[in-house]
Motif scaffolding. Structure first.
Motif, PDB file in Angstrom:
ATOM      1  N   GLU A 199       0.864  -1.176   0.000  1.00  0.00           N
ATOM      2  CA  GLU A 199       0.000   0.000   0.000  1.00  0.00           C
ATOM      3  C   GLU A 199       0.903   1.228   0.000  1.00  0.00           C
ATOM      4  N   TYR A 200       0.562   2.213  -0.831  1.00  0.00           N
ATOM      5  CA  TYR A 200       1.376   3.417  -0.942  1.00  0.00           C
ATOM      6  C   TYR A 200       0.536   4.636  -0.557  1.00  0.00           C
ATOM      7  N   PHE A 201       1.132   5.484   0.281  1.00  0.00           N
ATOM      8  CA  PHE A 201       0.430   6.673   0.754  1.00  0.00           C
ATOM      9  C   PHE A 201       1.174   7.940   0.331  1.00  0.00           C
ATOM     10  N   CYS A 202       0.435   8.856  -0.250  1.00  0.00           N
ATOM     11  CA  CYS A 202       0.960  10.185  -0.562  1.00  0.00           C
ATOM     12  C   CYS A 202       0.580  11.102   0.602  1.00  0.00           C
ATOM     13  N   VAL A 203       1.510  11.910   1.038  1.00  0.00           N
ATOM     14  CA  VAL A 203       1.303  12.727   2.233  1.00  0.00           C
ATOM     15  C   VAL A 203       1.736  14.158   1.944  1.00  0.00           C
ATOM     16  N   VAL A 204       0.935  15.103   2.379  1.00  0.00           N
ATOM     17  CA  VAL A 204       1.293  16.517   2.239  1.00  0.00           C
ATOM     18  C   VAL A 204       1.426  17.125   3.624  1.00  0.00           C
TER      19      VAL A 204
ATOM     20  N   TYR B 170       2.530  20.909   5.737  1.00  0.00           N
ATOM     21  CA  TYR B 170       2.957  22.302   5.752  1.00  0.00           C
ATOM     22  C   TYR B 170       3.760  22.506   7.010  1.00  0.00           C
ATOM     23  N   SER B 171       5.004  22.838   6.873  1.00  0.00           N
ATOM     24  CA  SER B 171       5.876  22.860   8.041  1.00  0.00           C
ATOM     25  C   SER B 171       5.945  24.224   8.720  1.00  0.00           C
ATOM     26  N   GLY B 172       5.237  25.193   8.210  1.00  0.00           N
ATOM     27  CA  GLY B 172       5.261  26.483   8.873  1.00  0.00           C
ATOM     28  C   GLY B 172       4.304  26.502  10.037  1.00  0.00           C
ATOM     29  N   GLY B 173       4.750  26.987  11.174  1.00  0.00           N
ATOM     30  CA  GLY B 173       3.871  27.034  12.330  1.00  0.00           C
ATOM     31  C   GLY B 173       3.512  25.638  12.810  1.00  0.00           C
ATOM     32  N   TYR B 174       2.284  25.418  13.208  1.00  0.00           N
ATOM     33  CA  TYR B 174       1.863  24.112  13.687  1.00  0.00           C
ATOM     34  C   TYR B 174       1.836  23.142  12.516  1.00  0.00           C
ATOM     35  N   GLN B 175       2.585  22.088  12.633  1.00  0.00           N
ATOM     36  CA  GLN B 175       2.668  21.142  11.532  1.00  0.00           C
ATOM     37  C   GLN B 175       1.398  20.326  11.413  1.00  0.00           C
ATOM     38  N   LYS B 176       0.863  20.223  10.225  1.00  0.00           N
ATOM     39  CA  LYS B 176      -0.305  19.399   9.977  1.00  0.00           C
ATOM     40  C   LYS B 176       0.017  18.480   8.822  1.00  0.00           C
ATOM     41  N   VAL B 177      -0.125  17.206   9.046  1.00  0.00           N
ATOM     42  CA  VAL B 177       0.160  16.208   8.037  1.00  0.00           C
ATOM     43  C   VAL B 177      -1.147  15.615   7.565  1.00  0.00           C
ATOM     44  N   THR B 178      -1.336  15.541   6.263  1.00  0.00           N
ATOM     45  CA  THR B 178      -2.556  14.977   5.702  1.00  0.00           C
ATOM     46  C   THR B 178      -2.199  13.794   4.816  1.00  0.00           C
ATOM     47  N   PHE B 179      -2.828  12.662   5.085  1.00  0.00           N
ATOM     48  CA  PHE B 179      -2.586  11.449   4.321  1.00  0.00           C
ATOM     49  C   PHE B 179      -3.596  11.293   3.201  1.00  0.00           C
ATOM     50  N   GLY B 180      -3.123  10.759   2.073  1.00  0.00           N
ATOM     51  CA  GLY B 180      -4.044  10.311   1.047  1.00  0.00           C
ATOM     52  C   GLY B 180      -4.686   9.007   1.492  1.00  0.00           C
ATOM     53  N   THR B 181      -5.641   8.556   0.725  1.00  0.00           N
ATOM     54  CA  THR B 181      -6.396   7.362   1.096  1.00  0.00           C
ATOM     55  C   THR B 181      -5.669   6.071   0.751  1.00  0.00           C
ATOM     56  N   GLY B 182      -4.555   6.186   0.045  1.00  0.00           N
ATOM     57  CA  GLY B 182      -3.740   5.011  -0.239  1.00  0.00           C
ATOM     58  C   GLY B 182      -4.039   4.382  -1.584  1.00  0.00           C
ATOM     59  N   THR B 183      -3.017   3.800  -2.174  1.00  0.00           N
ATOM     60  CA  THR B 183      -3.147   3.035  -3.405  1.00  0.00           C
ATOM     61  C   THR B 183      -2.513   1.673  -3.185  1.00  0.00           C
ATOM     62  N   LYS B 184      -3.297   0.662  -3.418  1.00  0.00           N
ATOM     63  CA  LYS B 184      -2.761  -0.695  -3.266  1.00  0.00           C
ATOM     64  C   LYS B 184      -2.169  -1.129  -4.589  1.00  0.00           C
ATOM     65  N   LEU B 185      -0.898  -1.450  -4.575  1.00  0.00           N
ATOM     66  CA  LEU B 185      -0.195  -1.898  -5.777  1.00  0.00           C
ATOM     67  C   LEU B 185      -0.116  -3.418  -5.787  1.00  0.00           C
ATOM     68  N   GLN B 186      -0.632  -3.997  -6.854  1.00  0.00           N
ATOM     69  CA  GLN B 186      -0.534  -5.439  -7.059  1.00  0.00           C
ATOM     70  C   GLN B 186       0.442  -5.691  -8.203  1.00  0.00           C
TER      71      GLN B 186
END
Lengths: 117, 114
Positions: B88-93, B95-111
């Motif tokens: 499973e592969y996750f793309c993540v964005v 923003y490192s300015g100020g309070y860091q907030k990390v947002t995950f994508g829903t994932g892609t399952k690679l077969q």
């Protein structure tokens, strides 16, 4: 470098009991650690941000009295699931941020599979 | 506000053929972007990250990703798939300015098909 461990990797407990999960940064100090929950075939959901020496910051909808977080040192954060119920069964993953404020690379632990009977 | 969209929940490729996992993002500020891989019942491993340096980022295991600001994309590619890439592969964005907030994508399952 940047290795994060979790213990235990798998735990089964009875409904109503409490379970503690440890997250350790093995080769670096982490002032900030994060706790995530992952449901089957779903993405990660951030539960809380754990700051060393201060109270954790919980995301909206996460019960802070149920999911107790303690970050007593720069290498250890713990998550305690209190009075666990079957709906708390999940895969819990921690991460630690390498570097201080303004850095944003997180390194993840291997996860803890919690099953509540 | 920031968000990340992984366009495919499931991708299937034959062993030895190219891999393309798509990711689009939105961010009010200059983002940092990551790709993580998760094997079954395991934690997440960092594949690569973009932090406003070179737009073509090379990661581990032969993966690379190109940051395209005009298209708000950060697609993950690999020239030749290996059986061990199935995960499973996750793309993540972030923003490192100020309070860091990390947002995950829903994932892609690679077969990967032998």
């Amino acid at each position: 470098g940047a290795v994060v461990s979790q213990h235990p990797s798998r735990v089964i407990c009875k409904s109503g009991t409490s379970v503690k999960i440890e997250c350790r940064s093995l080769d670096f100090q982490a002032t900030t650690m994060f706790w995530y929950r992952q449901f089957p075939k779903k993405s990660l959901m951030l539960m809380a941000t754990s700051n060393e020496g201060s109270k954790a910051t919980y995301e909206q909808g996460v019960e802070k009295d149920k999911f107790l977080i303690n970050h007593a040192s720069l290498t250890l954060s713990t998550l305690t699931v209190t009075s666990a119920h079957p709906e708390d069964s999940s895969f819990y993953i921690c991460s630690a941020r390498l570097g201080g404020e303004g850095t944003d690379t997180q390194y993840f632990g291997p996860g803890t599979r919690l099953t509540v009977l | 506000a920031q968000s990340v969209t992984q366009l495919d929940s499931h991708v299937s490729v034959s062993e030895g053929t190219p891999v393309l996992l798509r990711c689009n993002y939105s961010s009010s500020y200059s983002p940092s972007l990551f790709w993580y891989v998760q094997h079954p019942n395991k934690g997440l491993q960092l594949l690569l990250k973009y932090t406003s340096a070179a737009t073509l980022v090379k990661g581990i295991n032969g993966f690379e990703a190109e940051f395209k600001k005009s298209e708000t994309s950060f697609h993950l590619t690999k020239p030749s798939a290996h059986m061990s890439d199935a995960a499973e592969y996750f793309c993540v964005v972030s923003y490192s300015g100020g309070y860091q907030k990390v947002t995950f994508g829903t994932g892609t399952k690679l077969q990967v098909i032998p």
